[in-house]
Scaffold this active site. Structure first.
Site, PDB file in Angstrom:
ATOM      1  N   CYS A   2       0.817  -1.247   0.042  1.00 23.79           N
ATOM      2  CA  CYS A   2      -0.067  -0.550  -0.065  1.00 23.79           C
ATOM      3  C   CYS A   2       0.397   1.293  -0.425  1.00 23.79           C
ATOM      4  O   CYS A   2       1.720   1.116   0.879  1.00 23.79           O
ATOM      5  CB  CYS A   2      -0.719   0.232   0.707  1.00 23.79           C
ATOM      6  SG  CYS A   2      -2.400  -1.479   1.149  1.00 23.79           S
ATOM      7  N   ARG A  27       4.541  -0.920  -4.188  1.00 21.73           N
ATOM      8  CA  ARG A  27       4.223  -0.536  -2.880  1.00 21.73           C
ATOM      9  C   ARG A  27       2.861  -1.714  -3.000  1.00 21.73           C
ATOM     10  O   ARG A  27       2.589  -2.376  -1.771  1.00 21.73           O
ATOM     11  CB  ARG A  27       3.974   0.324  -2.253  1.00 21.73           C
ATOM     12  CG  ARG A  27       5.057   0.766  -2.105  1.00 21.73           C
ATOM     13  CD  ARG A  27       4.987   2.241  -1.383  1.00 21.73           C
ATOM     14  NE  ARG A  27       4.455   2.587   0.744  1.00 21.73           N
ATOM     15  CZ  ARG A  27       5.007   1.946   1.415  1.00 21.73           C
ATOM     16  NH1 ARG A  27       6.732   2.117   0.968  1.00 21.73           N
ATOM     17  NH2 ARG A  27       4.696   1.771   2.668  1.00 21.73           N
ATOM     18  N   TRP A  75      -2.266  -2.746  -1.618  1.00 20.93           N
ATOM     19  CA  TRP A  75      -1.984  -4.908  -2.354  1.00 20.93           C
ATOM     20  C   TRP A  75      -2.810  -5.404  -0.431  1.00 20.93           C
ATOM     21  O   TRP A  75      -2.372  -4.962   0.697  1.00 20.93           O
ATOM     22  CB  TRP A  75      -0.535  -4.920  -1.316  1.00 20.93           C
ATOM     23  CG  TRP A  75       0.392  -6.465  -1.519  1.00 20.93           C
ATOM     24  CD1 TRP A  75       0.355  -6.943  -2.085  1.00 20.93           C
ATOM     25  CD2 TRP A  75       0.006  -7.243  -0.103  1.00 20.93           C
ATOM     26  NE1 TRP A  75       0.465  -8.298  -2.319  1.00 20.93           N
ATOM     27  CE2 TRP A  75       0.611  -8.322  -1.106  1.00 20.93           C
ATOM     28  CE3 TRP A  75      -0.427  -6.632   0.626  1.00 20.93           C
ATOM     29  CZ2 TRP A  75       1.151  -9.436  -0.509  1.00 20.93           C
ATOM     30  CZ3 TRP A  75       0.103  -7.937   2.074  1.00 20.93           C
ATOM     31  CH2 TRP A  75       0.932  -8.999   1.354  1.00 20.93           C
ATOM     32  N   ASN A 101      -2.010   3.215   5.090  1.00 18.62           N
ATOM     33  CA  ASN A 101      -1.335   1.041   4.906  1.00 18.62           C
ATOM     34  C   ASN A 101      -1.612   0.787   6.261  1.00 18.62           C
ATOM     35  O   ASN A 101      -0.847   1.829   7.659  1.00 18.62           O
ATOM     36  CB  ASN A 101      -0.180   2.463   4.200  1.00 18.62           C
ATOM     37  CG  ASN A 101       1.107   1.342   4.807  1.00 18.62           C
ATOM     38  OD1 ASN A 101       0.379  -0.028   4.094  1.00 18.62           O
ATOM     39  ND2 ASN A 101       1.899   1.706   4.851  1.00 18.62           N
ATOM     40  N   GLY A 102      -1.711  -0.375   6.269  1.00 20.96           N
ATOM     41  CA  GLY A 102      -0.897  -1.113   8.288  1.00 20.96           C
ATOM     42  C   GLY A 102      -2.862  -2.472   8.025  1.00 20.96           C
ATOM     43  O   GLY A 102      -3.148  -2.162   6.987  1.00 20.96           O
ATOM     44  N   GLU A 483      18.114 -18.083  -3.895  1.00 18.80           N
ATOM     45  CA  GLU A 483      17.739 -17.133  -4.282  1.00 18.80           C
ATOM     46  C   GLU A 483      17.263 -17.130  -5.550  1.00 18.80           C
ATOM     47  O   GLU A 483      16.680 -16.233  -6.193  1.00 18.80           O
ATOM     48  CB  GLU A 483      18.434 -15.535  -3.894  1.00 18.80           C
ATOM     49  CG  GLU A 483      19.161 -14.886  -4.571  1.00 18.80           C
ATOM     50  CD  GLU A 483      16.991 -13.608  -3.640  1.00 18.80           C
ATOM     51  OE1 GLU A 483      16.723 -14.096  -3.115  1.00 18.80           O
ATOM     52  OE2 GLU A 483      17.083 -12.981  -4.580  1.00 18.80           O
ATOM     53  N   LYS A 487      13.674 -16.099  -7.825  1.00 18.45           N
ATOM     54  CA  LYS A 487      13.891 -15.700  -8.805  1.00 18.45           C
ATOM     55  C   LYS A 487      13.116 -15.419  -9.842  1.00 18.45           C
ATOM     56  O   LYS A 487      11.652 -14.830  -9.951  1.00 18.45           O
ATOM     57  CB  LYS A 487      15.028 -14.731  -8.515  1.00 18.45           C
ATOM     58  CG  LYS A 487      15.696 -13.604  -8.151  1.00 18.45           C
ATOM     59  CD  LYS A 487      15.503 -12.555  -8.113  1.00 18.45           C
ATOM     60  CE  LYS A 487      14.394 -11.623  -6.145  1.00 18.45           C
ATOM     61  NZ  LYS A 487      14.754 -12.008  -5.746  1.00 18.45           N
ATOM     62  N   GLU A 490       9.210 -15.765  -8.246  1.00 19.81           N
ATOM     63  CA  GLU A 490       9.068 -14.637  -8.056  1.00 19.81           C
ATOM     64  C   GLU A 490       7.935 -13.915  -9.403  1.00 19.81           C
ATOM     65  O   GLU A 490       6.733 -13.575  -9.297  1.00 19.81           O
ATOM     66  CB  GLU A 490       8.879 -13.488  -7.498  1.00 19.81           C
ATOM     67  CG  GLU A 490       9.233 -13.596  -5.736  1.00 19.81           C
ATOM     68  CD  GLU A 490      10.349 -13.138  -5.314  1.00 19.81           C
ATOM     69  OE1 GLU A 490      10.691 -11.724  -4.792  1.00 19.81           O
ATOM     70  OE2 GLU A 490      11.858 -12.410  -6.208  1.00 19.81           O
ATOM     71  N   HIS A 506      17.899 -36.609  -1.301  1.00 24.71           N
ATOM     72  CA  HIS A 506      17.062 -37.279  -0.083  1.00 24.71           C
ATOM     73  C   HIS A 506      15.755 -36.856  -0.726  1.00 24.71           C
ATOM     74  O   HIS A 506      15.054 -37.336   1.085  1.00 24.71           O
ATOM     75  CB  HIS A 506      17.607 -37.037   0.833  1.00 24.71           C
ATOM     76  CG  HIS A 506      18.968 -37.510   1.478  1.00 24.71           C
ATOM     77  ND1 HIS A 506      19.400 -38.153   1.890  1.00 24.71           N
ATOM     78  CD2 HIS A 506      20.169 -36.638   0.821  1.00 24.71           C
ATOM     79  CE1 HIS A 506      20.571 -38.704   2.004  1.00 24.71           C
ATOM     80  NE2 HIS A 506      21.466 -37.373   1.615  1.00 24.71           N
ATOM     81  N   LYS A 605       6.647  -5.350  -2.950  1.00 28.13           N
ATOM     82  CA  LYS A 605       7.534  -5.058  -2.703  1.00 28.13           C
ATOM     83  C   LYS A 605       8.192  -5.118  -0.766  1.00 28.13           C
ATOM     84  O   LYS A 605       9.317  -5.509   0.046  1.00 28.13           O
ATOM     85  CB  LYS A 605       8.248  -3.635  -3.009  1.00 28.13           C
ATOM     86  CG  LYS A 605       9.734  -3.471  -2.870  1.00 28.13           C
ATOM     87  CD  LYS A 605      10.186  -3.544  -4.021  1.00 28.13           C
ATOM     88  CE  LYS A 605      11.964  -3.265  -3.495  1.00 28.13           C
ATOM     89  NZ  LYS A 605      12.815  -4.534  -4.117  1.00 28.13           N
TER      90      LYS A 605
HETATM   91  C1  G6P Z   1       9.062  -9.098   0.308  1.00 33.16           C
HETATM   92  C2  G6P Z   1       9.173  -8.819  -0.730  1.00 33.16           C
HETATM   93  C3  G6P Z   1      10.557  -9.620  -0.844  1.00 33.16           C
HETATM   94  C4  G6P Z   1      11.588  -9.150   0.458  1.00 33.16           C
HETATM   95  C5  G6P Z   1      10.769  -9.295   1.264  1.00 33.16           C
HETATM   96  C6  G6P Z   1      11.867  -9.038   2.559  1.00 33.16           C
HETATM   97  O1  G6P Z   1       8.268 -10.624   0.291  1.00 33.16           O
HETATM   98  O2  G6P Z   1       8.210  -8.992  -2.336  1.00 33.16           O
HETATM   99  O3  G6P Z   1      11.787  -9.277  -2.737  1.00 33.16           O
HETATM  100  O4  G6P Z   1      12.704  -9.745  -0.024  1.00 33.16           O
HETATM  101  O5  G6P Z   1       9.466  -8.816   1.609  1.00 33.16           O
HETATM  102  O6  G6P Z   1      12.170  -7.797   2.371  1.00 33.16           O
HETATM  103  P1  G6P Z   1      12.497  -6.655   2.932  1.00 33.16           P
HETATM  104  O7  G6P Z   1      12.614  -4.888   2.582  1.00 33.16           O
HETATM  105  O8  G6P Z   1      12.897  -7.121   4.527  1.00 33.16           O
HETATM  106  O9  G6P Z   1      13.968  -6.753   2.290  1.00 33.16           O
END
Ligand code: G6P
Length: 610
Positions: A2, A27, A75, A101-102, A483, A487, A490, A506, A605
């Site tokens: 948000c 956001r 969001w 937002n919250g 990671e 990626k 996502e 395993h 984000k």
């Molecule tokens: C969300 C984002 C991720 C990010 C994670 C932690 O899930 O989509 O891309 O890695 O939050 O965010 P931060 O701002 O704490 O690194």
């Protein structure tokens, strides 16, 4: 999650609000809405989908040309993605509009109370309850009604509120979610969830603190707490350039940020390595030198990509600084009654510095007496402010939802912290110098990988139709495998699993079928031979191996169908190179599948709810 923008001044608010909202779309982008007061009349428009939909909906529509207004990009948490659930929410009596937002945690009890008092609700959101509550308490003074309502709510909020009956007043407040008040030169104010929506208008801003309420008119502003005690917040300079938040010729922010990584590492290292004395200088940690020397245990806590960086940090802290170190999802740490002994350091790793889970873990750690450090990108963010000390990433704003340059920055900072502590304990000046030289060489090495981007694109496109992928690595590159898988998931919505290469046999080996893409991080290092054996296990079951290998390794071509090369590098720093081809693969896979790379479905984000 948000984004909020609000404006009061002498200009027409609409273009300023929509422009700001587009900059905050990363956001959240389920729906967007706007409220404007023009000639004492409130107009509201809400639309599911992107800000562009909202813009089209109010194009030429009367009532949206006033110079006081607010808007929101959502969001979804409480209530599905519908026009009704989009913000702003309004009360049913006084023409009050609010964006939020919250999460209002006690919304259910408040809703029952308000329903008993005759209010009717249109949405399933927690936010509408707050709008109604302000309306219920309103007696001709919006600031007072907001303060009163906030005394009744529990949870997190950044809010902006306007009221038809006070057409020259904007009231904003914060607890737990970020909110900045940008102070323009001509009696205008732009309030937003982050500086990206403000910087085009002014660099002077106030970061609101928890429980701050600010009442803004065109003549000035006053800040109080929720009990109406006057406060004097500090005006700060936003460290942000407009070009940092623009695409600059790239098709997507994610690609721009991947290509910025050499610059990000240089910025992150700048002035932090003393090559004459063979030591790392971290100003932010200077006051805690003794605590670092006598630390018995380090707990690194984070979510998502930041957790993967933390896992690499853990290997380094144990390997280089010889400190017992663990990593943990912040969300788990917070609720499992963790044991924190004396001389424990808890490090919160976060790009945004606002992730609710990480923030909550930090509170828990502080409560239990740990020294709390932050490895954060966003200056002045909640985590940055609440930690005892920390080291900023300095990689500039990251806008692509899939984190890339922040990951590189996090690994860089964690390497620096490891070396800094190691040097106080076991590492000689010469060993530190060797490592610092390796660090210095990283940016140019990343540039060499980026030069191969078209080749990586071609390799990716061969496999892009496949729905299941594996990412495998060992040692320092086990987190890199995680990671790489994250990626791909996502942004291209392909199912991918990352795991230690040895773990595959395993269980996950059962997944391997003809043509399954298995990406191995197979750079030269202690476990190279073992990784080769794991590659054979995949090949003999029909899987297709794509290897990330060290330049000059010709042997690998006998084992892998496709190879992406990275320059030679010492093992602890190898994830900083190995991750780059994986980021590019994910990017090209998403583009080939026609996805909106910077705004992947369902993600945000920064996740500011637990
Ligand atoms: C969300 C984002 C991720 C990010 C994670 C932690 O899930 O989509 O891309 O890695 O939050 O965010 P931060 O701002 O704490 O690194």
């Amino acid at each position: 999650m948000c984004g909020i923008v609000a404006y009061i001044g002498s200009k027409v608010a609409r273009p300023i609000l929509l422009e700001g909202l587009k900059r905050l779309e990363y956001r959240g982008y389920d729906s967007a809405g706007i409220a404007i007061i023009q000639n004492g009349h409130l107009s509201v428009q809400k639309k599911i989908g992107r800000v562009a939909n909202l813009e089209a909906a109010i194009e030429g529509k009367p009532g949206f040309d006033g110079s006081l207004g607010l808007c929101h990009t959502r969001w979804a948490t409480h209530g599905g993605v519908t026009d009704f659930n989009a913000h702003p929410h309004t009360d049913d009596r006084h023409g009050i509009a609010l964006v939020h937002n919250g999460i209002i945690e006690n919304y259910s009890a408040l809703k029952t109370y308000l329903q008993e008092r005759g209010h009717t609700f249109n949405s399933q959101t927690d936010t509408e309850v707050l709008a109604m509550l302000i309306g219920e308490l309103y007696e001709g003074d919006l600031e007072k009604a907001v303060q009163g309502a906030l005394r009744e709510v529990t949870g997190a909020y950044a809010i902006a509120v306007i009221c038809e009956k006070e057409p020259d007043v904007l009231v904003c407040a914060r607890k737990g979610s970020p909110l900045l008040v940008g102070i323009g030169s001509e009696n205008e104010y732009v309030v937003a969830s982050d500086g990206a929506a403000i910087i085009a208008h002014t660099a002077r801003a106030i970061h609101l603190d928890d429980y701050n309420v600010v009442k803004i008119t065109r003549e000035g502003f006053r800040t109080t707490d929720i009990h109406n005690t006057a406060l004097s917040p500090k005006v700060q300079q936003l460290e942000l350039e407009l070009e940092q938040i623009e695409l600059g010729g790239f098709q997507h922010f994610m690609l721009k940020e991947i290509f910025e990584q050499p610059k990000s590492v240089r910025a992150c290292l700048g002035g932090r390595m003393d090559m004459r004395e063979g030591r790392v200088v971290l100003g932010g940690l200077a006051a805690f030198a003794k605590d670092l020397t006598k630390a018995k245990r380090v707990i690194l806590t984070a979510q998502g990509t930041a957790l993967h960086a933390a896992m690499i940090g853990r290997y380094m802290l144990e390997d280089l600084a010889k400190i017992t170190c663990t990593t943990e999802y912040a969300s788990e740490f917070r609720y499992r009654n963790p044991v924190i002994e004396e001389n424990t350091i808890v490090v919160a790793v976060s790009q945004s510095g606002e992730t609710a889970d990480t923030l909550a873990a930090l509170h828990e750690a502080k409560e239990r007496g740990a020294l709390a450090l932050g490895v954060v990108n966003v200056v002045g963010s909640s985590i940055a402010r609440e930690t005892d000390a920390g080291v900023y990433l300095r990689v500039g704003p990251e806008i692509g939802v899939a984190s890339t340059k922040a990951f590189i920055g996090q690994v860089t900072v964690l390497s620096l912290i490891s070396m800094h502590i190691a040097r106080k304990r076991f590492m000689s000046a010469d060993q530190c110098l060797d490592m610092m030289r390796e660090m210095e060489a990283i940016p140019a090495k990343i540039e060499r990988i980026l030069e191969q981007s078209q080749r990586i694109k071609r390799i990716t496109e061969k496999y892009v139709e496949r729905e299941n992928w594996l990412f495998l690595g060992r040692g320092y590159n086990y987190p890199t495998a995680l990671e790489g898988a994250l990626k791909l998931k996502e942004i291209s919505y392909i199912h991918a699993e990352g795991m230690p290469a040895a773990e595959m046999k395993h269980g996950p080996i059962a997944l391997i079928n003809e043509g399954l893409p298995a990406v191995f991080i197979a750079n030269k290092g202690r476990q190279y031979e073992k990784v080769m054996s794991n590659i054979q296990e995949v090949r003999s079951r029909g899987g297709h191996v794509i290897a990330v290998a060290t330049e000059g390794d010709t042997e690998i071509n006998k084992h892998a169908q496709d190879v992406m090369y990275i320059p030679e590098v010492c093992e602890p720093l190898s994830p900083m190179l190995a991750v780059v081809p994986l980021q590019l693969m994910a990017y090209y896979a998403a583009v080939a599948r026609g996805h909106d790379v910077d705004k992947p479905r369902n993600l945000a984000k920064s996740v500011t709810v637990e």
